[in-house]
Motif scaffolding. Structure first.
Motif, PDB file in Angstrom:
ATOM      1  N   SER A  32       0.828  -1.204   0.000  1.00 28.11           N
ATOM      2  CA  SER A  32       0.000   0.000   0.000  1.00 28.11           C
ATOM      3  C   SER A  32       0.860   1.251   0.000  1.00 28.11           C
ATOM      4  O   SER A  32       0.490   2.268  -0.581  1.00 28.11           O
ATOM      5  N   ILE A  33       2.040   1.182   0.660  1.00 28.92           N
ATOM      6  CA  ILE A  33       2.955   2.320   0.640  1.00 28.92           C
ATOM      7  C   ILE A  33       3.560   2.464  -0.741  1.00 28.92           C
ATOM      8  O   ILE A  33       3.634   3.546  -1.308  1.00 28.92           O
ATOM      9  N   SER A  34       3.993   1.324  -1.301  1.00 28.56           N
ATOM     10  CA  SER A  34       4.605   1.376  -2.624  1.00 28.56           C
ATOM     11  C   SER A  34       3.619   1.883  -3.660  1.00 28.56           C
ATOM     12  O   SER A  34       3.948   2.674  -4.533  1.00 28.56           O
ATOM     13  N   ASP A  35       2.345   1.423  -3.553  1.00 26.16           N
ATOM     14  CA  ASP A  35       1.345   1.862  -4.516  1.00 26.16           C
ATOM     15  C   ASP A  35       1.096   3.357  -4.407  1.00 26.16           C
ATOM     16  O   ASP A  35       0.776   4.030  -5.382  1.00 26.16           O
ATOM     17  N   GLY A  36       1.268   3.876  -3.173  1.00 22.43           N
ATOM     18  CA  GLY A  36       0.998   5.295  -2.959  1.00 22.43           C
ATOM     19  C   GLY A  36       1.954   6.184  -3.706  1.00 22.43           C
ATOM     20  O   GLY A  36       1.653   7.355  -3.949  1.00 22.43           O
ATOM     21  N   THR A  37       3.125   5.672  -4.074  1.00 25.45           N
ATOM     22  CA  THR A  37       4.097   6.517  -4.755  1.00 25.45           C
ATOM     23  C   THR A  37       3.698   6.780  -6.189  1.00 25.45           C
ATOM     24  O   THR A  37       4.153   7.736  -6.792  1.00 25.45           O
ATOM     25  N   SER A  38       2.853   5.924  -6.741  1.00 27.88           N
ATOM     26  CA  SER A  38       2.527   6.062  -8.157  1.00 27.88           C
ATOM     27  C   SER A  38       1.704   7.302  -8.437  1.00 27.88           C
ATOM     28  O   SER A  38       1.772   7.860  -9.515  1.00 27.88           O
ATOM     29  N   ASN A  39       0.907   7.754  -7.459  1.00 29.73           N
ATOM     30  CA  ASN A  39       0.085   8.937  -7.721  1.00 29.73           C
ATOM     31  C   ASN A  39       0.614  10.185  -7.019  1.00 29.73           C
ATOM     32  O   ASN A  39      -0.068  11.189  -6.910  1.00 29.73           O
ATOM     33  N   GLY A  40       1.838  10.080  -6.494  1.00 23.37           N
ATOM     34  CA  GLY A  40       2.465  11.254  -5.906  1.00 23.37           C
ATOM     35  C   GLY A  40       2.066  11.523  -4.476  1.00 23.37           C
ATOM     36  O   GLY A  40       2.470  12.533  -3.899  1.00 23.37           O
ATOM     37  N   SER A  41       1.226  10.654  -3.857  1.00 21.12           N
ATOM     38  CA  SER A  41       0.772  10.929  -2.497  1.00 21.12           C
ATOM     39  C   SER A  41       1.917  10.888  -1.498  1.00 21.12           C
ATOM     40  O   SER A  41       1.897  11.591  -0.506  1.00 21.12           O
ATOM     41  N   ASP A  42       2.949  10.042  -1.776  1.00 20.01           N
ATOM     42  CA  ASP A  42       4.068   9.922  -0.831  1.00 20.01           C
ATOM     43  C   ASP A  42       4.820  11.241  -0.722  1.00 20.01           C
ATOM     44  O   ASP A  42       5.156  11.686   0.366  1.00 20.01           O
ATOM     45  N   SER A  43       5.061  11.895  -1.884  1.00 16.50           N
ATOM     46  CA  SER A  43       5.802  13.153  -1.848  1.00 16.50           C
ATOM     47  C   SER A  43       5.014  14.218  -1.088  1.00 16.50           C
ATOM     48  O   SER A  43       5.579  15.057  -0.403  1.00 16.50           O
ATOM     49  N   LYS A  44       3.663  14.176  -1.216  1.00 18.31           N
ATOM     50  CA  LYS A  44       2.845  15.132  -0.472  1.00 18.31           C
ATOM     51  C   LYS A  44       2.985  14.894   1.023  1.00 18.31           C
ATOM     52  O   LYS A  44       3.112  15.823   1.810  1.00 18.31           O
ATOM     53  N   LYS A  45       2.959  13.619   1.414  1.00 19.39           N
ATOM     54  CA  LYS A  45       3.068  13.303   2.830  1.00 19.39           C
ATOM     55  C   LYS A  45       4.416  13.738   3.391  1.00 19.39           C
ATOM     56  O   LYS A  45       4.520  14.216   4.509  1.00 19.39           O
ATOM     57  N   LEU A  46       5.490  13.568   2.578  1.00 19.18           N
ATOM     58  CA  LEU A  46       6.804  13.967   3.043  1.00 19.18           C
ATOM     59  C   LEU A  46       6.886  15.476   3.214  1.00 19.18           C
ATOM     60  O   LEU A  46       7.503  15.974   4.142  1.00 19.18           O
ATOM     61  N   ARG A  47       6.240  16.221   2.308  1.00 21.99           N
ATOM     62  CA  ARG A  47       6.248  17.669   2.460  1.00 21.99           C
ATOM     63  C   ARG A  47       5.487  18.076   3.724  1.00 21.99           C
ATOM     64  O   ARG A  47       5.854  19.029   4.403  1.00 21.99           O
ATOM     65  N   VAL A  48       4.429  17.349   4.028  1.00 23.30           N
ATOM     66  CA  VAL A  48       3.693  17.625   5.261  1.00 23.30           C
ATOM     67  C   VAL A  48       4.573  17.369   6.467  1.00 23.30           C
ATOM     68  O   VAL A  48       4.617  18.145   7.418  1.00 23.30           O
ATOM     69  N   GLU A  49       5.301  16.246   6.431  1.00 21.36           N
ATOM     70  CA  GLU A  49       6.174  15.922   7.549  1.00 21.36           C
ATOM     71  C   GLU A  49       7.252  16.981   7.736  1.00 21.36           C
ATOM     72  O   GLU A  49       7.654  17.280   8.846  1.00 21.36           O
ATOM     73  N   ASP A  50       7.765  17.520   6.621  1.00 25.84           N
ATOM     74  CA  ASP A  50       8.780  18.567   6.715  1.00 25.84           C
ATOM     75  C   ASP A  50       8.245  19.774   7.470  1.00 25.84           C
ATOM     76  O   ASP A  50       8.964  20.413   8.226  1.00 25.84           O
ATOM     77  N   ARG A  51       6.935  20.103   7.211  1.00 25.67           N
ATOM     78  CA  ARG A  51       6.379  21.310   7.797  1.00 25.67           C
ATOM     79  C   ARG A  51       5.922  21.086   9.234  1.00 25.67           C
ATOM     80  O   ARG A  51       5.911  22.016  10.037  1.00 25.67           O
ATOM     81  N   MET A  52       5.460  19.885   9.531  1.00 25.60           N
ATOM     82  CA  MET A  52       4.951  19.589  10.869  1.00 25.60           C
ATOM     83  C   MET A  52       5.955  18.685  11.576  1.00 25.60           C
ATOM     84  O   MET A  52       5.983  17.487  11.362  1.00 25.60           O
ATOM     85  N   GLU A  53       6.808  19.275  12.375  1.00 27.62           N
ATOM     86  CA  GLU A  53       7.926  18.571  12.996  1.00 27.62           C
ATOM     87  C   GLU A  53       7.434  17.543  14.008  1.00 27.62           C
ATOM     88  O   GLU A  53       6.619  17.840  14.881  1.00 27.62           O
ATOM     89  N   ALA A  54       7.929  16.308  13.894  1.00 26.56           N
ATOM     90  CA  ALA A  54       7.533  15.246  14.813  1.00 26.56           C
ATOM     91  C   ALA A  54       8.265  15.410  16.145  1.00 26.56           C
ATOM     92  O   ALA A  54       9.305  16.045  16.232  1.00 26.56           O
ATOM     93  N   ALA A  55       7.675  14.811  17.192  1.00 23.07           N
ATOM     94  CA  ALA A  55       8.317  14.836  18.505  1.00 23.07           C
ATOM     95  C   ALA A  55       9.543  13.938  18.490  1.00 23.07           C
ATOM     96  O   ALA A  55       9.633  12.993  17.696  1.00 23.07           O
ATOM     97  N   PRO A  56      10.538  14.212  19.348  1.00 21.83           N
ATOM     98  CA  PRO A  56      11.737  13.367  19.387  1.00 21.83           C
ATOM     99  C   PRO A  56      11.397  11.891  19.603  1.00 21.83           C
ATOM    100  O   PRO A  56      10.485  11.550  20.362  1.00 21.83           O
TER     101      PRO A  56
END
Length: 515
Positions: A32-56
């Motif tokens: 399901s993760i691999s399939d998500g890369t085909s429509n660009g959703s993974d890159s969107k999620k990574l950009r979200v992660e960049d903006r919303m910093e995770a806790a240590p």
């Protein structure tokens, strides 16, 4: 703005749930993760992660890895900061998750890489905290094994404990000296170093080093095997030893048991400096390493720490010049030529100046600060012409030649263009055969018609007693053993470059071997 924030939150939560299921449930969910890369959703999620910093978290998310990156290369990113306990690579997405032993280690790693861009295969990669607090080994094995957990994966091999806590270390391309203390500094970054024994075998400097446990030894091997201690030289080759415990009898410059500081130094061996022994006893060198700005590699950081402690000069980090002050010389015997020959064993000696008003002292200019440090470490305290000489770094940056027309009685000599420099040729084998003064001399360039008796007589006439002699198989080289180190020093000074006839000039150096 509120609408965008809610959208980002939803995507972040979806990303977290999707990745969680892939890690904790089964390898089939990874599709399901691999399939998500085909429509660009993974890159969107990574950009979200960049903006919303995770806790240590002690689990770190590593992105933009180059193709064919190995687990070992990812593990090496984390080893300088603490123990690596697990890893998951997503090769199709050029990503990985790395789990460290503690959250503090992960924080240190993220803080460091926020100021210094990490690289894998010369490609910059990005590191951030993961939303997950741990990685499950079963999930890792399943992913690496193609859907079926397996204990034979490369991850298992990288993280399971080695069978021995003892490493065998060989130093290739040994341009500069590698002391026992430098090894302790480098390897103690990974855990407690218990014992070290150094020796020379097959003309190569080697060491046996014992950690307090096998897993620490394995982490050190993964991180350091194939690395250079100094720029482009002193390469570490590391294997596991068949020994599980080292028996150290003496604490000196060749062996050390850090758990038993009371051991004797042994006959003819310098004792351990009490201050250094106290500094190393029960102390991890990480406190020193942490004070070195910009230090990324545990290898270079540890070597720099050793340099800062005054033990060795690191290429490109030494603040000293290449000029030495030699004192307590025998002023009736010493000459610029004799000092050039002796100090030239450890570097290319450029100029020598015996002080006019203090003829028991001389300034010696080496080609660089590293060679000066090398000569000082090996020659300070040695006996020359019946006197124990003292060698220290000089405040001068160069040795000045006498002004034109001024006669200084031959006390200053310029050897810059001498044909007798041992180290001018890049990559010369002489770099690998630098040893402290010893009773045994290595002779080379011996003419075919010269006999053992000829060489014994030659060195006896130079002053001293020849105790043993051994030709190499081709008779072009030999080992010759004098009765004392002082006699060997005298023999080297008098007979290096000695014309044996037909323009065959004898080459003499110190050997680590005995006969």
């Amino acid at each position: 703005f509120i609408y965008l924030f809610l959208v980002f939150s939803f995507l972040q939560r979806g990303s977290d749930e999707l990745l969680s299921s892939s890690l904790y449930n089964s390898s089939s969910d990874m599709s399901s993760i691999s399939d998500g890369t085909s429509n660009g959703s993974d890159s969107k999620k990574l950009r979200v992660e960049d903006r919303m910093e995770a806790a240590p978290s002690r689990v770190l998310h590593i992105r933009k890895l180059p193709n064919e990156t190995t687990e070992t290369e990812v593990i090496a990113l984390g080893l300088p900061f603490g123990k690596v306990t697990n890893i998951l690579t997503l090769k199709g997405k050029n990503q990985a998750f790395l789990e460290l032993g503690t959250e503090e280690a992960a924080i240190t790693m993220v803080n460091y890489y926020s100021t210094v861009t990490p690289h894998v295969r010369n490609v910059p990669v990005f590191i951030q905290y993961s939303n997950h607090k741990e990685l499950k080994t079963d999930a890792v094995s399943a992913v690496q094994g193609g859907g079926t957990p397996t204990s034979g994966s490369t991850v298992d091999l990288a993280l399971t404990a080695a069978s021995s806590p003892v490493l065998r270390i060989i130093i290739d391309n040994m341009f500069y000296p590698v002391t026992l203390d430098v090894l302790q500094q480098i390897f103690s970054k990974f855990g407690t170093v218990m014992k070290i024994i150094t020796f020379t075998k097959n003309n190569q400097f080697q060491a046996l080093l014992q950690f307090n446990d096998p897993s620490t030894a394995q982490q050190a091997k993964i991180a350091l095997d194939g690395q250079n201690i100094y720029n482009s030289c002193c390469t570490l080759r590391i294997d596991y030893s068949k020994l599980v415990n080292l028996n150290v009898k003496y604490n000196n410059d060749k062996s050390r048991d850090y758990t038993r500081p009371e051991l004797p130094a042994g006959d003819g061996q310098p004792a351990v400096d009490p201050n250094m022994a106290a500094a190393f006893q029960g102390k991890d060198s990480s406190s020193l390493l942490g004070k070195i700005p910009g230090a990324l590699s545990p290898l270079n950081a540890a070597a720099a720490a050793a340099a800062a402690a005054g033990r060795v000069a690191l290429s490109g980090h030494s603040g000293s010049s290449g000029v030495l002050l030699a004192s307590n010389l025998n002023e009736e015997m010493v000459t610029p030529q004799s000092l050039f020959t002796l100090f030239g064993v450890y570097g290319d000696c450029q100029r020598v100046k015996i002080l006019y008003n203090k003829k028991d002292s001389a300034l010696i200019q080496m080609a660089d600060a590293n060679q000066a440090q090398l000569a000082m470490s090996h020659l300070n305290g040695q006996k020359m012409y019946g006197k124990v000489i003292r060698v220290t770094l000089s405040k001068h940056t160069s040795v000045q030649l006498p002004r034109d027309g001024l006669d200084d009685q031959g006390l200053t000599k310029d050897f810059t263009n001498s044909p007798l420099h041992r180290f001018k040729k890049p990559g010369s084998k002489n770099f690998q055969n630098i040893f402290p003064p010893s009773t045994t001399l290595h002779l080379s360039n011996i003419p075919a018609d010269v006999t053992e008796e000829d060489l014994r007589l030659l060195f006896s006439n130079a002053g001293g007693t020849v105790n043993a002699f051994k030709f190499f198989q081709d008779h072009k080289m030999a080992l010759l053993q004098m009765s004392t180190v002082e006699e060997a020093i005298q023999g080297l000074i008098d007979l290096h470059n000695y014309n044996m006839g037909d323009n065959h000039h004898l080459r003499v150096s110190f050997s680590k071997s005995t006969i």
